[in-house]
Design a protein around this motif. Structure first.
Motif, PDB file in Angstrom:
ATOM      1  N   ARG A  56       0.829  -1.210   0.000  1.00  0.00           N
ATOM      2  CA  ARG A  56       0.000   0.000   0.000  1.00  0.00           C
ATOM      3  C   ARG A  56       0.862   1.258   0.000  1.00  0.00           C
ATOM      4  N   GLN A  57       2.090   1.121   0.479  1.00  0.00           N
ATOM      5  CA  GLN A  57       2.976   2.281   0.613  1.00  0.00           C
ATOM      6  C   GLN A  57       4.156   2.255  -0.351  1.00  0.00           C
ATOM      7  N   HIS A  58       4.405   1.122  -1.001  1.00  0.00           N
ATOM      8  CA  HIS A  58       5.600   0.969  -1.827  1.00  0.00           C
ATOM      9  C   HIS A  58       5.254   0.345  -3.178  1.00  0.00           C
ATOM     10  N   SER A  59       6.017   0.731  -4.199  1.00  0.00           N
ATOM     11  CA  SER A  59       5.896   0.141  -5.525  1.00  0.00           C
ATOM     12  C   SER A  59       7.172  -0.605  -5.859  1.00  0.00           C
ATOM     13  N   LEU A  60       7.017  -1.751  -6.499  1.00  0.00           N
ATOM     14  CA  LEU A  60       8.179  -2.550  -6.883  1.00  0.00           C
ATOM     15  C   LEU A  60       8.862  -1.894  -8.083  1.00  0.00           C
ATOM     16  N   LYS A  61      10.102  -1.508  -7.913  1.00  0.00           N
ATOM     17  CA  LYS A  61      10.861  -0.830  -8.966  1.00  0.00           C
ATOM     18  C   LYS A  61      11.731  -1.807  -9.753  1.00  0.00           C
ATOM     19  N   ARG A  62      12.443  -2.680  -9.048  1.00  0.00           N
ATOM     20  CA  ARG A  62      13.382  -3.591  -9.711  1.00  0.00           C
ATOM     21  C   ARG A  62      13.349  -4.944  -9.013  1.00  0.00           C
ATOM     22  N   PHE A  63      13.392  -5.976  -9.815  1.00  0.00           N
ATOM     23  CA  PHE A  63      13.428  -7.342  -9.292  1.00  0.00           C
ATOM     24  C   PHE A  63      14.544  -8.091  -9.994  1.00  0.00           C
ATOM     25  N   GLU A  64      15.430  -8.686  -9.205  1.00  0.00           N
ATOM     26  CA  GLU A  64      16.507  -9.517  -9.746  1.00  0.00           C
ATOM     27  C   GLU A  64      16.411 -10.897  -9.136  1.00  0.00           C
ATOM     28  N   ILE A  65      16.722 -11.909  -9.931  1.00  0.00           N
ATOM     29  CA  ILE A  65      16.753 -13.264  -9.392  1.00  0.00           C
ATOM     30  C   ILE A  65      17.808 -14.072 -10.135  1.00  0.00           C
ATOM     31  N   ALA A  66      18.569 -14.836  -9.374  1.00  0.00           N
ATOM     32  CA  ALA A  66      19.593 -15.722  -9.934  1.00  0.00           C
ATOM     33  C   ALA A  66      19.295 -17.132  -9.454  1.00  0.00           C
ATOM     34  N   TYR A  67      19.251 -18.066 -10.398  1.00  0.00           N
ATOM     35  CA  TYR A  67      18.922 -19.459 -10.091  1.00  0.00           C
ATOM     36  C   TYR A  67      20.222 -20.249  -9.964  1.00  0.00           C
ATOM     37  N   VAL A  68      20.437 -20.805  -8.786  1.00  0.00           N
ATOM     38  CA  VAL A  68      21.707 -21.461  -8.461  1.00  0.00           C
ATOM     39  C   VAL A  68      21.618 -22.974  -8.655  1.00  0.00           C
ATOM     40  N   ALA A  69      20.527 -23.571  -8.222  1.00  0.00           N
ATOM     41  CA  ALA A  69      20.340 -25.020  -8.301  1.00  0.00           C
ATOM     42  C   ALA A  69      18.852 -25.307  -8.401  1.00  0.00           C
ATOM     43  N   GLU A  70      18.528 -26.550  -8.712  1.00  0.00           N
ATOM     44  CA  GLU A  70      17.131 -26.943  -8.871  1.00  0.00           C
ATOM     45  C   GLU A  70      16.529 -27.369  -7.539  1.00  0.00           C
ATOM     46  N   ALA A  71      15.237 -27.090  -7.375  1.00  0.00           N
ATOM     47  CA  ALA A  71      14.450 -27.642  -6.273  1.00  0.00           C
ATOM     48  C   ALA A  71      13.294 -28.422  -6.876  1.00  0.00           C
ATOM     49  N   HIS A  72      12.785 -29.403  -6.123  1.00  0.00           N
ATOM     50  CA  HIS A  72      11.811 -30.341  -6.681  1.00  0.00           C
ATOM     51  C   HIS A  72      10.610 -30.516  -5.754  1.00  0.00           C
ATOM     52  N   ASP A  73       9.645 -31.248  -6.234  1.00  0.00           N
ATOM     53  CA  ASP A  73       8.438 -31.515  -5.473  1.00  0.00           C
ATOM     54  C   ASP A  73       8.774 -32.084  -4.098  1.00  0.00           C
ATOM     55  N   GLY A  74       8.157 -31.513  -3.085  1.00  0.00           N
ATOM     56  CA  GLY A  74       8.367 -31.985  -1.721  1.00  0.00           C
ATOM     57  C   GLY A  74       9.521 -31.337  -0.996  1.00  0.00           C
ATOM     58  N   ASP A  75      10.380 -30.606  -1.702  1.00  0.00           N
ATOM     59  CA  ASP A  75      11.490 -29.921  -1.039  1.00  0.00           C
ATOM     60  C   ASP A  75      10.956 -28.828  -0.117  1.00  0.00           C
ATOM     61  N   LEU A  76      11.613 -28.668   1.024  1.00  0.00           N
ATOM     62  CA  LEU A  76      11.275 -27.579   1.930  1.00  0.00           C
ATOM     63  C   LEU A  76      12.103 -26.365   1.537  1.00  0.00           C
ATOM     64  N   LEU A  77      11.425 -25.299   1.098  1.00  0.00           N
ATOM     65  CA  LEU A  77      12.093 -24.064   0.708  1.00  0.00           C
ATOM     66  C   LEU A  77      12.123 -23.120   1.898  1.00  0.00           C
ATOM     67  N   ARG A  78      13.307 -22.619   2.212  1.00  0.00           N
ATOM     68  CA  ARG A  78      13.471 -21.666   3.317  1.00  0.00           C
ATOM     69  C   ARG A  78      13.938 -20.326   2.758  1.00  0.00           C
ATOM     70  N   PHE A  79      13.375 -19.244   3.304  1.00  0.00           N
ATOM     71  CA  PHE A  79      13.621 -17.901   2.791  1.00  0.00           C
ATOM     72  C   PHE A  79      14.310 -17.055   3.857  1.00  0.00           C
ATOM     73  N   PHE A  80      15.408 -16.425   3.463  1.00  0.00           N
ATOM     74  CA  PHE A  80      16.195 -15.581   4.355  1.00  0.00           C
ATOM     75  C   PHE A  80      16.247 -14.182   3.740  1.00  0.00           C
ATOM     76  N   ARG A  81      15.949 -13.161   4.545  1.00  0.00           N
ATOM     77  CA  ARG A  81      15.832 -11.802   4.013  1.00  0.00           C
ATOM     78  C   ARG A  81      16.732 -10.843   4.778  1.00  0.00           C
ATOM     79  N   GLN A  82      17.386  -9.975   4.017  1.00  0.00           N
ATOM     80  CA  GLN A  82      18.275  -8.963   4.597  1.00  0.00           C
ATOM     81  C   GLN A  82      17.947  -7.612   3.976  1.00  0.00           C
ATOM     82  N   GLU A  83      17.780  -6.589   4.814  1.00  0.00           N
ATOM     83  CA  GLU A  83      17.539  -5.244   4.310  1.00  0.00           C
ATOM     84  C   GLU A  83      18.867  -4.526   4.147  1.00  0.00           C
ATOM     85  N   ASN A  84      19.150  -4.100   2.920  1.00  0.00           N
ATOM     86  CA  ASN A  84      20.411  -3.421   2.627  1.00  0.00           C
ATOM     87  C   ASN A  84      20.319  -1.918   2.815  1.00  0.00           C
ATOM     88  N   GLY A  85      19.138  -1.392   2.720  1.00  0.00           N
ATOM     89  CA  GLY A  85      18.875   0.037   2.839  1.00  0.00           C
ATOM     90  C   GLY A  85      17.390   0.239   2.664  1.00  0.00           C
TER      91      GLY A  85
END
Length: 258
Positions: A199-228
């Motif tokens: 409601r307060q922010h608009s997405l300006k830029r999105f980058e993504i790099a794919y390092v390895a494959e994940a598959h059905d049933g894999d548990l995906l964990r997300f880690f977030r860091q604010e740079n600024g």
């Protein structure tokens, strides 16, 4: 489609369908990403090095990196063109760019840059692009068009960044290549931010790099860091079983404006 096989640039029409838009009537980034990938697929198929041919010889394209930078997102019912072209082709990778332009006004919504690899579907190992049709892809390389956004950056994160979410990969995450779909990662990353944030922010830029494959049933964990202010790095890992090693599969950077 308005181009013929001799054209190096593809130009494909799309519409921001209302049910593909968010609560502000703006096209979801995930759906825009789908349109970009569809344009890439149309363009490569029209020229003989797309999935239709590659699958017949046990090859496929996999997306390695994607960066999208938007001045604004198309809104519900907006009609727009996605232009796409190959900027460079190397032995194992190719660089493909995009431009998103309003069909009626000519307004440029934004641009995208991507890096693709070709792999063998049985061994999952990279293959030489130039082995396909005697390197015909080189005939479609052009650097005459402008793509005025930065290339993908190297996403860096500190150690011991906290985990903020986890998701088990399931049916609608998995694509025709048998792994978690590249667009699904985008959706999962953007879900890390609450509705109140958007409601307060608009997405300006999105980058993504794919390092390895994940598959059905894999548990995906997300880690977030604010740079600024409004600038975040995200790391995604996958773990197929509780006793298996956790493997990094994706790094992403998202930049918002107020």
């Amino acid at each position: 489609m308005e181009n013929n096989r001799l054209d190096v640039v593809g130009k494909y029409p799309f519409m921001a369908e209302p049910f593909h838009c968010d609560f502000q009537k703006r096209l979801f980034m995930g759906h825009l990403g789908n349109h970009l990938l569809n344009a890439a697929d149309f363009h490569s198929n029209d020229r003989g090095f797309g999935m239709n041919y590659l699958n017949s010889v046990n090859k496929t394209w996999v997306l390695s990196r994607l960066a999208v930078e938007m001045e604004r997102m198309p809104e519900a019912y907006d009609r727009f063109f996605v232009y796409t072209w190959v900027e460079n082709a190397m032995r194992f990778f190719t660089n493909r760019n995009f431009k998103v332009e309003n069909t009626e006004t000519g307004e440029v919504y934004g641009y995208g840059r991507s890096v693709w690899a070709m792999i063998d579907t049985e061994t999952r190992q990279p293959v030489n692009l130039f082995d396909i049709h005697d390197g015909d892809i080189k005939n479609y390389v052009t650097q005459e068009l402008d793509c005025p956004i930065a290339k993908s950056s190297r996403v860096r994160m500190d150690e011991n960044v906290p985990m903020v979410a986890q998701v088990k990969a399931s049916y609608d995450d998995i694509d025709v290549n048998g792994h978690v779909n590249s667009i699904k990662y985008i959706e999962h990353v953007l879900d890390l931010f609450p509705l109140a944030w958007y409601r307060q922010h608009s997405l300006k830029r999105f980058e993504i790099a794919y390092v390895a494959e994940a598959h059905d049933g894999d548990l995906l964990r997300f880690f977030r860091q604010e740079n600024g202010p409004g600038d975040f790095s995200i790391r995604i890992t996958a773990q197929p079983r509780p006793d298996a090693d956790e493997v990094e599969v994706v790094r992403s950077r998202v930049v918002f404006t107020v």
